[in-house]
Write an enzyme that holds these catalytic residues in place. Structure first.
Site, PDB file in Angstrom:
ATOM      1  N   ARG A   5       3.431 -11.218  -4.374  1.00 10.66           N
ATOM      2  CA  ARG A   5       2.120 -11.803  -4.642  1.00 10.66           C
ATOM      3  C   ARG A   5       1.682 -11.517  -6.080  1.00 10.66           C
ATOM      4  NH1 ARG A   5      -3.604 -10.010  -1.813  1.00 10.66           N
ATOM      5  NH2 ARG A   5      -4.849 -11.795  -2.470  1.00 10.66           N
ATOM      6  N   ARG A  23      22.794   3.555  10.191  1.00 13.72           N
ATOM      7  CA  ARG A  23      23.063   2.572   9.145  1.00 13.72           C
ATOM      8  C   ARG A  23      24.383   2.766   8.407  1.00 13.72           C
ATOM      9  NH1 ARG A  23      19.835  -1.467  10.810  1.00 13.72           N
ATOM     10  NH2 ARG A  23      17.676  -0.776  11.017  1.00 13.72           N
TER      11      ARG A  23
END
Length: 258
Positions: free
Chosen positions: A97, A181
């Protein structure tokens, strides 16, 4: 125009003397000594073997006293969606943004697409270029008013779009993160990042992270019928890594005995 980016991980900060800090917390639980006396004892003696005993006992709450902060760039929004599922962590992420990509966004190229050859890579690049055009067109149509424009124009950006972040985890959560992970069945990008994070942690606190990684390093594979079947190979790779870092022989023997 869009530009291909590669993974980069830096260990920005960590708790001073993380192994001593954790040992201090654990010994405090079982000692009548004062804080000052206990601190002096911990600082005078190598805590490596004590840390290993803690891990074998499963006394993991004291691992939360040590934290590690990483700077990461060259990762996709795909990875970000997976990473933020780890709730015992703190994240600061580059904003789509407030940051405009009017001059081009970074993107991540999946290895399987790259392996298809130059034509596939060129096609992928053209797709990134097209999304850049769409993004700039929406910025123009929305009036190029800064964040008010970017927050809507970004909807046409791909999951491949690069992001950058700062992330902090304590040692307990890091070991959990590495177990999930660094597994062969984890998605390739987050596995690559986790492996690099582990390499950096291992250099700072070897006793904490010598056996950290997929479950098969320490025992039975947790994936059941979906196992990759590479347990022996993965253990051998870890032994070679520890050897290359001149880790203590007892760490190597510990993995061999599992």
């Amino acid at each position: 125009m869009p530009e291909r980016k590669k993974l980069k991980v830096e260990l920005i900060r960590h708790t001073l003397s993380p192994e001593e800090t954790i040992a201090f917390g654990a010994r405090l639980c079982y000692s009548r000594a004062t804080i000052g006396d206990l601190r002096e004892r911990v600082e005078k003696k190598d805590q490596h073997q004590f840390i290993e005993r803690l891990l074998d006992m499963g006394h993991e709450s004291v691992l939360e006293h040590a934290s590690f902060t990483f700077g990461v760039e060259g990762v996709s929004r795909v990875l970000l969606a997976q990473l933020t599922r780890h709730r015992m962590a703190s994240f600061s992420v580059q904003s789509q943004r407030y940051v405009s990509y009017e001059n081009g966004f970074g993107y991540i190229l999946p290895p399987r697409i790259e392996a298809l050859g130059a034509d596939a890579v060129a096609e992928y690049q053209r797709q990134m270029d097209q999304m850049q055009i769409w993004y700039q067109e929406w910025q123009e149509k929305l009036g190029k008013t800064g964040e008010g424009t970017n927050e809507d124009a970004r909807f046409v950006l791909p999951n491949a779009c690069e992001t950058r972040l700062l992330m902090t985890m304590n040692a307990r959560e890091l070991r959990h993160f590495f177990r999930l992970r660094m597994c062969s069945r984890a998605q390739w990008e987050i596995r690559e990042m986790a492996s690099e994070m582990h390499r950096l942690c291992l250099q700072v606190a070897p006793a904490l992270f010598a056996d950290a990684g997929p479950a098969c390093l320490r025992g039975k594979c947790s994936e059941g019928e979906k196992t990759c079947g590479r347990m022996n190979e993965i253990r051998k790779e870890r032994q070679e890594l520890l050897s290359s870092l001149n880790m203590k022989e007892d760490n190597l023997e510990k993995l061999e005995d599992k």
